[in-house]
Design a protein around this motif. Sequence first.
Motif, PDB file in Angstrom:
ATOM      1  N   GLN A  65       0.847  -1.197   0.000  1.00 19.88           N
ATOM      2  CA  GLN A  65       0.000   0.000   0.000  1.00 19.88           C
ATOM      3  C   GLN A  65       0.881   1.246   0.000  1.00 19.88           C
ATOM      4  OE1 GLN A  65      -2.610   0.176   3.371  1.00 19.88           O
ATOM      5  NE2 GLN A  65      -3.452   2.179   2.840  1.00 19.88           N
ATOM      6  N   VAL A  66       0.440   2.284  -0.689  1.00 16.65           N
ATOM      7  CA  VAL A  66       1.101   3.579  -0.627  1.00 16.65           C
ATOM      8  C   VAL A  66       0.036   4.645  -0.401  1.00 16.65           C
ATOM      9  CG1 VAL A  66       1.046   3.836  -3.150  1.00 16.65           C
ATOM     10  CG2 VAL A  66       2.642   5.198  -1.805  1.00 16.65           C
ATOM     11  N   SER A  67       0.323   5.596   0.470  1.00 15.28           N
ATOM     12  CA  SER A  67      -0.639   6.655   0.767  1.00 15.28           C
ATOM     13  C   SER A  67       0.118   7.948   1.031  1.00 15.28           C
ATOM     14  CB  SER A  67      -1.503   6.299   1.980  1.00 15.28           C
ATOM     15  OG  SER A  67      -0.698   6.130   3.137  1.00 15.28           O
ATOM     16  N   GLN A  68      -0.617   9.054   0.964  1.00 13.84           N
ATOM     17  CA  GLN A  68      -0.023  10.350   1.278  1.00 13.84           C
ATOM     18  C   GLN A  68      -1.004  11.137   2.113  1.00 13.84           C
ATOM     19  OE1 GLN A  68       1.731  12.493  -1.985  1.00 13.84           O
ATOM     20  NE2 GLN A  68       1.805  14.430  -0.865  1.00 13.84           N
ATOM     21  N   THR A  69      -0.513  11.621   3.259  1.00 12.85           N
ATOM     22  CA  THR A  69      -1.305  12.452   4.149  1.00 12.85           C
ATOM     23  C   THR A  69      -0.532  13.730   4.398  1.00 12.85           C
ATOM     24  OG1 THR A  69      -2.213  10.486   5.229  1.00 12.85           O
ATOM     25  CG2 THR A  69      -2.463  12.579   6.379  1.00 12.85           C
TER      26      THR A  69
END
Length: 215
Positions: free
Chosen positions: A14-18
Motif C-alpha cells: 500500500q502507498v498513501s499520502q497524508t
Amino acid sequence: MIDILEQINAIHRQVSQTGEEVRVVLQRTYQAEVDEVWNALTDPERMRRWFMPISGELKVGGSFQLEGNAGGEILECEPPERFKVTFGGPASIVEIKLTAGLGETTNLQMDHSVPAEFGGAGGAMYVGPGWDGGLMGLALYVEGQLAEDVDPTEMANSPEVIEFSKYSIRAWLKVLRESGLISDEEVQAAAEASVAQFTPGTSVADIDNLEDPAK
C-alpha cells in the motif's frame, strides 16, 4: 527454487499520502512464532544470513550501519513486538510491528514514511521492491529454506531474484497506478528509475508485458 508467484502474492502493498508525508506499507505472514521472527530481525549474526551484515550499538539511542547500504538511529524498541528506526536519513522512518497470527504464525507490518518532497508517492518504486526482497529473504530463512552456505548478497544478484524483482516492480506499479496520487508521467518516471535500480536492462514495457510465472 523460489516460487515467485507465491512470494509476490504473500505481500500486501500500500502507498498513501497524508499532508506532507508519504507512507509505504508492506504486510506479510510468516510460518514462525513471534519470538523467532523478532530474533531473526534483530540478532546481527542471524541478520547476515538472510539480509546483510549490520554493525553499531543496537539499542535505543544507538546507531546502526548495514554493510554497503543505509544506516540510521534506533528510535524505539519494544521486544518482541515493535521497533522504529531512521533509515538513510533522519526524515526517513521505518517501523516494524509483529503480532501473533493463527497457529504458530506471525503477522509483520512494515511502515516506511518519508516527506512528500522526497519524490512523493513515486518513492514507493524506489524502496518497495527492495523491501519485498528483504521480506522474502526473511521468509526463506525462518521457514528453513535457505541453505547454510547461502550468501544473501550474492543471492540478491542471482537471475532468480532479479526475475522476482521484475514481478515485484509490476506489483508496486499496479499499486501506484491505482492510488491516483501522482500523474501517469510521474508514475512512468518512477517506474523507469525502479527498473534501472533493480532490473537493469529491462524496460517498463517489459514489466507491463510479464506473464505470471508457471508453478
